[in-house]
Scaffold this motif. Sequence first.
Motif, PDB file in Angstrom:
ATOM      1  N   LEU A 195       0.822  -1.200   0.000  1.00 17.91           N
ATOM      2  CA  LEU A 195       0.000   0.000   0.000  1.00 17.91           C
ATOM      3  C   LEU A 195       0.863   1.259   0.000  1.00 17.91           C
ATOM      4  O   LEU A 195       0.561   2.223  -0.712  1.00 17.91           O
ATOM      5  CB  LEU A 195      -0.935  -0.005   1.211  1.00 17.91           C
ATOM      6  CG  LEU A 195      -1.889   1.192   1.314  1.00 17.91           C
ATOM      7  CD1 LEU A 195      -2.792   1.268   0.093  1.00 17.91           C
ATOM      8  CD2 LEU A 195      -2.720   1.109   2.593  1.00 17.91           C
ATOM      9  N   ALA A 196       1.940   1.244   0.769  1.00 12.40           N
ATOM     10  CA  ALA A 196       2.829   2.409   0.795  1.00 12.40           C
ATOM     11  C   ALA A 196       3.425   2.666  -0.580  1.00 12.40           C
ATOM     12  O   ALA A 196       3.495   3.818  -1.039  1.00 12.40           O
ATOM     13  CB  ALA A 196       3.932   2.194   1.827  1.00 12.40           C
ATOM     14  N   GLN A 197       3.843   1.597  -1.275  1.00  4.84           N
ATOM     15  CA  GLN A 197       4.386   1.754  -2.620  1.00  4.84           C
ATOM     16  C   GLN A 197       3.317   2.251  -3.582  1.00  4.84           C
ATOM     17  O   GLN A 197       3.588   3.098  -4.447  1.00  4.84           O
ATOM     18  CB  GLN A 197       4.950   0.423  -3.107  1.00  4.84           C
ATOM     19  CG  GLN A 197       6.205  -0.032  -2.383  1.00  4.84           C
ATOM     20  CD  GLN A 197       6.666  -1.409  -2.822  1.00  4.84           C
ATOM     21  OE1 GLN A 197       5.877  -2.224  -3.298  1.00  4.84           O
ATOM     22  NE2 GLN A 197       7.950  -1.677  -2.667  1.00  4.84           N
ATOM     23  N   ALA A 198       2.103   1.745  -3.452  1.00  9.42           N
ATOM     24  CA  ALA A 198       1.021   2.154  -4.346  1.00  9.42           C
ATOM     25  C   ALA A 198       0.677   3.627  -4.156  1.00  9.42           C
ATOM     26  O   ALA A 198       0.433   4.350  -5.131  1.00  9.42           O
ATOM     27  CB  ALA A 198      -0.206   1.286  -4.107  1.00  9.42           C
ATOM     28  N   ILE A 199       0.646   4.089  -2.907  1.00  6.23           N
ATOM     29  CA  ILE A 199       0.362   5.505  -2.648  1.00  6.23           C
ATOM     30  C   ILE A 199       1.476   6.368  -3.241  1.00  6.23           C
ATOM     31  O   ILE A 199       1.219   7.411  -3.865  1.00  6.23           O
ATOM     32  CB  ILE A 199       0.196   5.757  -1.145  1.00  6.23           C
ATOM     33  CG1 ILE A 199      -1.068   5.059  -0.629  1.00  6.23           C
ATOM     34  CG2 ILE A 199       0.122   7.252  -0.851  1.00  6.23           C
ATOM     35  CD1 ILE A 199      -1.251   5.127   0.881  1.00  6.23           C
ATOM     36  N   GLY A 200       2.730   5.939  -3.079  1.00  6.90           N
ATOM     37  CA  GLY A 200       3.843   6.670  -3.674  1.00  6.90           C
ATOM     38  C   GLY A 200       3.743   6.726  -5.184  1.00  6.90           C
ATOM     39  O   GLY A 200       4.005   7.764  -5.807  1.00  6.90           O
ATOM     40  N   THR A 201       3.345   5.610  -5.805  1.00  4.46           N
ATOM     41  CA  THR A 201       3.169   5.579  -7.254  1.00  4.46           C
ATOM     42  C   THR A 201       2.057   6.511  -7.690  1.00  4.46           C
ATOM     43  O   THR A 201       2.176   7.228  -8.695  1.00  4.46           O
ATOM     44  CB  THR A 201       2.857   4.142  -7.715  1.00  4.46           C
ATOM     45  OG1 THR A 201       3.970   3.293  -7.404  1.00  4.46           O
ATOM     46  CG2 THR A 201       2.595   4.090  -9.207  1.00  4.46           C
ATOM     47  N   ALA A 202       0.954   6.516  -6.944  1.00 10.18           N
ATOM     48  CA  ALA A 202      -0.165   7.403  -7.283  1.00 10.18           C
ATOM     49  C   ALA A 202       0.257   8.865  -7.214  1.00 10.18           C
ATOM     50  O   ALA A 202      -0.085   9.661  -8.105  1.00 10.18           O
ATOM     51  CB  ALA A 202      -1.337   7.138  -6.347  1.00 10.18           C
ATOM     52  N   ARG A 203       1.002   9.221  -6.194  1.00  4.70           N
ATOM     53  CA  ARG A 203       1.460  10.609  -6.071  1.00  4.70           C
ATOM     54  C   ARG A 203       2.415  10.961  -7.211  1.00  4.70           C
ATOM     55  O   ARG A 203       2.320  12.052  -7.801  1.00  4.70           O
ATOM     56  CB  ARG A 203       2.150  10.820  -4.724  1.00  4.70           C
ATOM     57  CG  ARG A 203       1.239  10.679  -3.497  1.00  4.70           C
ATOM     58  CD  ARG A 203       0.069  11.631  -3.560  1.00  4.70           C
ATOM     59  NE  ARG A 203      -0.730  11.632  -2.328  1.00  4.70           N
ATOM     60  CZ  ARG A 203      -1.934  12.145  -2.224  1.00  4.70           C
ATOM     61  NH1 ARG A 203      -2.523  12.695  -3.290  1.00  4.70           N
ATOM     62  NH2 ARG A 203      -2.597  12.113  -1.089  1.00  4.70           N
ATOM     63  N   ALA A 204       3.322  10.058  -7.545  1.00  3.54           N
ATOM     64  CA  ALA A 204       4.255  10.313  -8.643  1.00  3.54           C
ATOM     65  C   ALA A 204       3.535  10.419  -9.976  1.00  3.54           C
ATOM     66  O   ALA A 204       3.999  11.115 -10.894  1.00  3.54           O
ATOM     67  CB  ALA A 204       5.306   9.204  -8.705  1.00  3.54           C
ATOM     68  N   ALA A 205       2.396   9.740 -10.098  1.00  2.00           N
ATOM     69  CA  ALA A 205       1.629   9.772 -11.338  1.00  2.00           C
ATOM     70  C   ALA A 205       0.724  10.996 -11.428  1.00  2.00           C
ATOM     71  O   ALA A 205      -0.021  11.129 -12.403  1.00  2.00           O
ATOM     72  CB  ALA A 205       0.788   8.505 -11.464  1.00  2.00           C
ATOM     73  N   GLY A 206       0.784  11.866 -10.430  1.00  2.00           N
ATOM     74  CA  GLY A 206       0.052  13.117 -10.513  1.00  2.00           C
ATOM     75  C   GLY A 206      -1.190  13.215  -9.667  1.00  2.00           C
ATOM     76  O   GLY A 206      -1.920  14.217  -9.746  1.00  2.00           O
ATOM     77  N   VAL A 207      -1.464  12.211  -8.833  1.00  2.00           N
ATOM     78  CA  VAL A 207      -2.637  12.286  -7.957  1.00  2.00           C
ATOM     79  C   VAL A 207      -2.301  13.207  -6.789  1.00  2.00           C
ATOM     80  O   VAL A 207      -1.488  12.872  -5.931  1.00  2.00           O
ATOM     81  CB  VAL A 207      -3.038  10.892  -7.443  1.00  2.00           C
ATOM     82  CG1 VAL A 207      -4.193  11.003  -6.449  1.00  2.00           C
ATOM     83  CG2 VAL A 207      -3.431   9.989  -8.604  1.00  2.00           C
ATOM     84  N   THR A 208      -2.928  14.367  -6.768  1.00  2.00           N
ATOM     85  CA  THR A 208      -2.685  15.326  -5.690  1.00  2.00           C
ATOM     86  C   THR A 208      -3.868  15.430  -4.737  1.00  2.00           C
ATOM     87  O   THR A 208      -3.747  16.009  -3.657  1.00  2.00           O
ATOM     88  CB  THR A 208      -2.399  16.724  -6.279  1.00  2.00           C
ATOM     89  OG1 THR A 208      -3.513  17.124  -7.086  1.00  2.00           O
ATOM     90  CG2 THR A 208      -1.145  16.700  -7.133  1.00  2.00           C
ATOM     91  N   GLY A 209      -5.009  14.892  -5.133  1.00  2.00           N
ATOM     92  CA  GLY A 209      -6.198  14.956  -4.300  1.00  2.00           C
ATOM     93  C   GLY A 209      -6.210  13.881  -3.225  1.00  2.00           C
ATOM     94  O   GLY A 209      -5.224  13.186  -2.979  1.00  2.00           O
ATOM     95  N   GLN A 210      -7.352  13.745  -2.580  1.00  2.00           N
ATOM     96  CA  GLN A 210      -7.526  12.774  -1.508  1.00  2.00           C
ATOM     97  C   GLN A 210      -7.495  11.354  -2.045  1.00  2.00           C
ATOM     98  O   GLN A 210      -8.046  11.062  -3.106  1.00  2.00           O
ATOM     99  CB  GLN A 210      -8.855  13.018  -0.793  1.00  2.00           C
ATOM    100  CG  GLN A 210      -9.111  12.106   0.380  1.00  2.00           C
ATOM    101  CD  GLN A 210      -8.109  12.312   1.495  1.00  2.00           C
ATOM    102  OE1 GLN A 210      -7.918  13.430   1.970  1.00  2.00           O
ATOM    103  NE2 GLN A 210      -7.454  11.241   1.908  1.00  2.00           N
ATOM    104  N   ILE A 211      -6.833  10.452  -1.323  1.00  2.00           N
ATOM    105  CA  ILE A 211      -6.769   9.040  -1.697  1.00  2.00           C
ATOM    106  C   ILE A 211      -7.567   8.227  -0.689  1.00  2.00           C
ATOM    107  O   ILE A 211      -7.426   8.399   0.525  1.00  2.00           O
ATOM    108  CB  ILE A 211      -5.313   8.542  -1.745  1.00  2.00           C
ATOM    109  CG1 ILE A 211      -4.567   9.216  -2.910  1.00  2.00           C
ATOM    110  CG2 ILE A 211      -5.250   7.028  -1.893  1.00  2.00           C
ATOM    111  CD1 ILE A 211      -3.101   8.835  -2.995  1.00  2.00           C
ATOM    112  N   LEU A 212      -8.399   7.327  -1.195  1.00  2.00           N
ATOM    113  CA  LEU A 212      -9.158   6.389  -0.368  1.00  2.00           C
ATOM    114  C   LEU A 212      -8.619   4.992  -0.619  1.00  2.00           C
ATOM    115  O   LEU A 212      -8.629   4.516  -1.762  1.00  2.00           O
ATOM    116  CB  LEU A 212     -10.642   6.445  -0.701  1.00  2.00           C
ATOM    117  CG  LEU A 212     -11.553   5.433   0.005  1.00  2.00           C
ATOM    118  CD1 LEU A 212     -11.580   5.707   1.510  1.00  2.00           C
ATOM    119  CD2 LEU A 212     -12.967   5.472  -0.564  1.00  2.00           C
TER     120      LEU A 212
END
Length: 454
Positions: A195-212
Amino acid sequence: MIRPVFDDPNVVSDAGLVPVLRLAESAGLHDLLDDQLGVASANATVKATSVVAGMLAGADSIDDLDVLRHGGMPRLFSGTRAPSTLGTFLRSFTHGHVQQLDAIGGDLLAGLTGRVPGLIAGGEAADGFACIDVDDTIGEVHGYAKQAAAYGYSGVRGLNIQLASISTPLAAPVIARARLRKGSTASAKGAGRLLAQAIGTARAAGVTGQILCRADSAYYGWAFVGTAIRKRAWFSVTARMTKTVTAAITSIDPGAWKAIEYPNAMWEEAEQRWVSDAEVAEVPFVAFTARRKSQQVRCRLIVRRVKRLQPLASDGIEQGELFATYRHHAFITNSGFAMVEADRRHREHAIVEQVIAELKDNALAHLPSGKYTANAAWVSCAMIAFNLARAAAVAAGLAKARWASLRRKIIHVAARIASTSRRLDLHLPTHWPWAQSWQTLHAVATGPPPTSTT
């Protein structure tokens, strides 16, 4: 009379690989493989790309990778390798090399969102929203030559595939991380790190909003929830029916239940309410009370109950309300959604099953090698191919197309190669129904990167 003759060296059956692999190159796949993949094999970048290309064309075994070596394909793609060579390449992977390939897949996703901004539409805005769904599945195997194969929770002998997907209300899911594990591995093992890696990937891919972060009851534990909290994300995890959860459900006031506006629910004018067999309620809850105090989580317990089908009495009459019972589905969350909205968002966790189904209908229909690390590398390549297919579909204006549809409409189109003034022309079929989508994808893949709006 029709006489088949296999004698044309200038015909290709998968012309759609041209724009898709050009998209991969422009998103940085070759550079990432050159810089980060340290496997001891000559021309590793070419070989890894060949495996991904074969998967995009529908290969689900090492032998199927021979689809790349026909007609004029060598004129379009230099360096295609025989299946035996690619099999040897995969078997040369170690666990560390597999982790490198997994990280490359995550970094490539960031490159793809740069080339195709709509890939994770809705997550790039500060007030946007994205979901990370974690789940696992068993890839069934047969025979006794597969390393690490075992009987898992499904009772099927195979290997365990765990993955995390990223999706938004506006965009279909892509894969942030995927890994192969021993068949008997517990679902939640390694969930925190994944999950930590996935959240990091999402942020690197441009997700700046809230993550659920969503998961089923197999991931109900501190590892998953604690990681979400540390990463400042919301969580929504199906609760196990422990004594504390059951007691909390029992404490809900009978008047607190609210009917869900299901598609088949009916509005009752006289009572001014929705009449439905499904209702939701919530209650404050402290999860993981058996752990030390710092790991006890104060959150919301939201419960959906569905009335069971009533058996008929011995005289054929439906039993009365006195005997009505319910099936309860509870989950814990710290999201800011209203109760009914939170329940709806949690039920959308099922979208990860779509990802698993697409993978098993394509590259992961089989785990082709007897060696565990070769199969693990195959899974990582499948993740890269999946995300490339999703990005190609969005770029082609076919955002809702699944992998199989993309192959049929874009990749599996025959073409004839002609040389003109040191240029190769691809002559594609006239009146191809998706010709405009093919050309749109080609323009995105070969054109300059889109101008950043930030």
